[in-house]
Design a protein around this motif. Structure first.
Motif, PDB file in Angstrom:
ATOM      1  N   TYR A 107      96.927 -80.608  67.639  1.00  9.73           N
ATOM      2  CA  TYR A 107      95.593 -80.180  67.836  1.00  9.73           C
ATOM      3  C   TYR A 107      95.653 -79.930  69.442  1.00  9.73           C
ATOM      4  O   TYR A 107      96.091 -80.535  70.245  1.00  9.73           O
ATOM      5  N   TYR A 108      94.953 -78.803  69.601  1.00 13.30           N
ATOM      6  CA  TYR A 108      95.090 -78.434  71.271  1.00 13.30           C
ATOM      7  C   TYR A 108      93.544 -77.599  71.312  1.00 13.30           C
ATOM      8  O   TYR A 108      92.742 -77.380  70.573  1.00 13.30           O
ATOM      9  N   LYS A 109      93.276 -77.420  72.494  1.00 10.48           N
ATOM     10  CA  LYS A 109      91.965 -76.662  73.327  1.00 10.48           C
ATOM     11  C   LYS A 109      92.362 -75.914  74.385  1.00 10.48           C
ATOM     12  O   LYS A 109      93.083 -76.172  75.361  1.00 10.48           O
TER      13      LYS A 109
ATOM     14  N   TRP B 203      91.139 -72.796  58.287  1.00 10.28           N
ATOM     15  CA  TRP B 203      92.098 -72.527  59.502  1.00 10.28           C
ATOM     16  C   TRP B 203      92.898 -71.428  59.395  1.00 10.28           C
ATOM     17  O   TRP B 203      93.585 -71.205  58.381  1.00 10.28           O
TER      18      TRP B 203
ATOM     19  N   SER C   1      93.072 -71.422  63.937  1.00  8.64           N
ATOM     20  CA  SER C   1      91.913 -71.615  64.531  1.00  8.64           C
ATOM     21  C   SER C   1      90.928 -71.429  63.334  1.00  8.64           C
ATOM     22  O   SER C   1      91.225 -70.687  62.469  1.00  8.64           O
TER      23      SER C   1
ATOM     24  N   GLU D  29      89.215 -74.938  69.772  1.00  5.89           N
ATOM     25  CA  GLU D  29      90.183 -75.642  69.254  1.00  5.89           C
ATOM     26  C   GLU D  29      91.041 -74.882  68.530  1.00  5.89           C
ATOM     27  O   GLU D  29      90.796 -74.188  67.510  1.00  5.89           O
ATOM     28  N   THR D  30      92.518 -75.129  68.631  1.00  2.00           N
ATOM     29  CA  THR D  30      93.525 -74.624  67.740  1.00  2.00           C
ATOM     30  C   THR D  30      94.513 -75.588  67.361  1.00  2.00           C
ATOM     31  O   THR D  30      94.452 -76.848  67.982  1.00  2.00           O
ATOM     32  N   ARG D  31      95.317 -75.289  66.526  1.00  2.00           N
ATOM     33  CA  ARG D  31      96.125 -76.259  66.004  1.00  2.00           C
ATOM     34  C   ARG D  31      97.618 -75.755  65.398  1.00  2.00           C
ATOM     35  O   ARG D  31      97.667 -74.475  65.231  1.00  2.00           O
TER      36      ARG D  31
END
Length: 388
Positions: A299-301, A164, A112, A307-309
């Motif tokens: 990518y994700y939320k 990140w 993140s 937001e993370t990845r």
């Protein structure tokens, strides 16, 4: 000696004129015939038989699509037990005349955006804040320095970056390769070719193939040389490489499809020939930046909207499919052009013979002296016509 007649003061007489007498020897004649035979052999053997000078030719126009199949399983402390199928290891799903199959990977999970220590190296290790420059970014930076010097671990401090986080650590590549089972993945190569000049088209899935055959065949240079399905490990092996070694850092392979067709014969004789080679030429003496790799992210939320990845550094084998070939078919125009060129070459035989005789042979001075013989005019006594 040629004789001619003339009239002077009403009397007829004969007189001689100078001329060049060409001296020919038996050896010179043999050389001349040898040159002519060499030219004849070149025209018939090379131009017409080997190069097929009686044919009009055309270059191939080609399209290629690929389909990869195979499943493997991994079991690691980071990911646990996981199944990998085509959607996981073929990236991207389609390329132009190529396919990439991931064989090794470095995961950086749950990144993140935030502040964290940079990876330690000569430019990022520090003792205090004065060693870090706010806003500094180098070629290999993972983020932008904030100017703070913070602990990386219990013994090392590095400059803090806005990036990140946590930053990727790719110093240690997994060995053996993460996807060792990729050796058994199969690749179906569909190749359609067209020779526009002759309006001739064909594909590498030959008309004699059945659906049952295509589901079960695997390419083998000796037993099944026309099957369009290739095992990845066999491709690497056919190029003289070791798959498990290549899978660690990746590489670029070439699958060459050769369509050389003689369209004066039946269309069934126009078939592809496959060959394989490694294109990135691994050199044990040059180990800088070996193999083939790239990065991508998923990518994700989370439920709070942060937001993370997952950053993925993928190593693998890129297979480039290279199609080339030439087709030929009888045509009157190239035939007549090559016949005319061949006949013109016979005129060169005499010139070549003279060059050999006058400049290359041991008795060249003798031949040069005897090549031409000059005959002088007789003295004419015009006062005594009877002497003529």
């Amino acid at each position: 000696m040629a004789a001619c007649c003339g009239a002077v003061r009403g009397f007829l007489f004969e007189y001689d004129t100078p001329r060049i007498v060409l001296i020919r020897s038996r050896k010179v004649g043999l050389i001349n015939r040898a040159v002519q035979l060499a030219i004849l052999a070149y025209v018939i053997g090379w131009v017409f038989l080997w190069e097929k000078g009686y044919q009009e030719t055309d270059s191939v126009v080609s399209s290629v699509t690929t389909k990869v199949k195979g499943v493997t399983m991994t079991n690691t402390s980071t990911l646990g037990t996981r199944i990998w199928d085509v959607a996981d290891y073929v990236i991207p799903p389609q390329e132009k005349n190529a396919v990439f199959i991931m064989t090794n990977v470095i995961f950086t999970l749950n990144q993140s955006q935030g502040h964290c220590p940079e990876l330690p190296d000569d430019n990022t290790e520090c003792n205090n804040n004065s060693s870090c420059v706010p806003g500094y970014v180098s070629t290999h930076s993972n983020g932008i320095q904030t100017g703070a010097c913070i602990p990386y671990n219990s013994s090392i401090k590095t400059c803090e970056v806005f990036a990140w986080c946590p930053v990727e650590d790719d110093y240690h590549i997994p060995k053996p390769a993460f996807l060792q089972g990729a050796e058994n993945f199969t690749i179906l190569v569909k190749n359609n070719i067209w020779y526009p000049k002759f309006n001739f088209s064909k594909r590498n899935i030959l008309p004699t193939f059945s659906s049952t055959y295509l589901k079960n065949c695997i390419y083998d240079a000796q037993t099944d040389p026309f099957c369009p399905i290739f095992r990845l490990g066999k491709i690497v092996e056919a190029a003289g490489q070791n798959f498990q070694e290549m899978a660690v850092e990746g590489g670029v392979m070439g699958l060459q499809i050769n369509w050389n067709c003689n369209l004066d014969r039946a269309a069934s004789h126009c078939v592809p020939k496959y060959s394989f080679r490694r294109l990135d030429n691994k050199d044990s003496a040059n180990t800088v930046s070996p193999g083939y790799n790239f990065r991508f992210a998923k990518y994700y939320k989370d439920s709070s909207g942060i937001e993370t990845r997952t950053l993925i550094k993928a190593y693998g084998i890129r297979l480039d499919i290279i199609v080339f070939g030439k087709a030929g078919k009888f045509d009157v125009i190239p035939t007549m052009i090559n016949i005319g060129s061949g006949l013109a070459l016979f005129g060169v035989a005499t010139v070549l013979c003279d060059i050999v005789v006058l400049y290359c042979m041991k008795k060249r001075y003798y031949y040069r002296e005897k090549k031409y013989k000059y005959v002088e005019d007789y003295e004419l006594d015009l006062s005594n016509p009877l002497s003529q």
